[in-house]
Scaffold this motif. Sequence first.
Motif, short mmCIF file in Angstrom:
data_model
loop_
_atom_site.label_atom_id
_atom_site.label_comp_id
_atom_site.label_asym_id
_atom_site.label_seq_id
_atom_site.Cartn_x
_atom_site.Cartn_y
_atom_site.Cartn_z
N LEU A 118 -3.78 -49.10 -16.43
CA LEU A 118 -3.17 -47.87 -16.91
C LEU A 118 -3.06 -47.88 -18.43
O LEU A 118 -3.44 -46.94 -19.12
N LEU A 134 -4.74 -45.55 -21.70
CA LEU A 134 -3.85 -44.83 -22.62
C LEU A 134 -3.96 -45.33 -24.06
O LEU A 134 -3.24 -44.89 -24.93
N THR A 143 6.12 -43.50 -17.20
CA THR A 143 4.80 -42.90 -17.43
C THR A 143 4.87 -41.49 -18.03
O THR A 143 3.85 -40.87 -18.21
N TRP A 185 5.59 -40.62 -21.05
CA TRP A 185 5.06 -40.66 -22.41
C TRP A 185 3.55 -40.77 -22.32
O TRP A 185 3.04 -41.34 -21.35
N LYS A 186 2.83 -40.28 -23.31
CA LYS A 186 1.37 -40.28 -23.21
C LYS A 186 0.78 -41.70 -23.12
O LYS A 186 -0.21 -41.93 -22.47
N ARG A 187 1.40 -42.62 -23.83
CA ARG A 187 0.91 -44.00 -23.71
C ARG A 187 2.08 -44.97 -23.67
O ARG A 187 3.19 -44.62 -24.04
N LEU A 188 1.78 -46.19 -23.26
CA LEU A 188 2.84 -47.14 -23.01
C LEU A 188 3.13 -48.08 -24.17
O LEU A 188 4.26 -48.43 -24.43
#
Lengths: 134, 260
Positions: free
Chosen positions: A2, A6, B173, B175-178
Amino acid sequence: MLGRDLKLKPEDAETIIGTGVKVEGTFTAFGDVIVKGQLTGSLSTENNLSLRSSGKVEANIRAKNASIGGELKGNLTVDEKIELAATAKVSGDIHCRVLAIEEGAVLNGRCKVGGAGPKDTLKEKKKEDKVEEK
Amino acid sequence: MYFYIYDSFLKEKKYAKVVSKIETRLASLGIAGKKHQLSILRSVDEMVKEILKKESPTIIVIGSDQTFCQAALPMANTNAVLGFIPTQPNSLMANLLGLPVNEYACDVVSARRIERINFGKINGQRFFSSLEFDVNKAELIADNKYQIISKRIKTVKVINLDLLQFQTTSLETDWKRLASNPKDEYLEVLMGTPGKIFWFLKRKEKKDSLFFVKKLKVKSKKSNQEILIKVDREKTVKTPVLIEATKEDLRVIVGKERLI
């Protein structure tokens, strides 16, 4: 897995000016910008701008595409498309290639829509300036 | 050559089994090396500087995130490679770098998949992970161009290598990225209100804003006040400070499942 999907470069990063924040000054970004809070000064991005219904901007804006749902006092120059949502309140001049206005949107200012768009107009101007210099 | 820095807590009896399993796995993979044990008398900084005198070493930290971050600092712009064998199940660095815990991380070390990771600087001193401070009394000026004024925000986290959230464990999840991108010469500035647990009541964290900056000046709104900035979740620095992204980098061994 994941996280890998991103992964983001600064060019496509998503700057978020949230409701709890006010930005003052010259704000320049490379990626998409979402404004939910307040901004005064000037705003430019090489990518897309989204001014949400809670957002208030007092600035001249330059972007690739813009979707306006909040309050804007200032000129909006966009290379491609501007979308004004029903909640949008714009006081300023608009210059873009394509303009879409939803019923209910408020627009006080001059519009220059269609043709080559501001990006190409700017390029042509630069070319003309160069020719004149020669 | 491989050099292994063992965290000081690994001397405790309860970790004997874990250490033994790690050592067995390292030996079977053919990457056993010289062992250096941390103690009150020997700091990580000293130890790493001593190892760096050898030609292009691979330094592997076995233990906690704090020791790993400390070991990274003197290694900027060197030929050395840094690896990590986490021994704590909630290790943030393990999560970011895609490393399993304990002896399972030995396989990742052996595979030597390497990424370059930049450092951040606060008043000229390097930091590896992130900075955190209370924003209520602070004045923030980004890239000498704009000021960020907080209205309802409590905390600011300036991130080089960390999750884009205030919590260190769970991943959300929405938010657009972690995770941050520690290779882009930018620092992420996350603003919001961290979550809290009061007895049995739980307050969820609120992420409000995200900026990408190269420089951030932080000073107190009142000249007689100082704000404490937590650096890499450990030491503190007082305002005024200049926080910068740098081009200084480090080669780090990462796993396939990394978030960066």
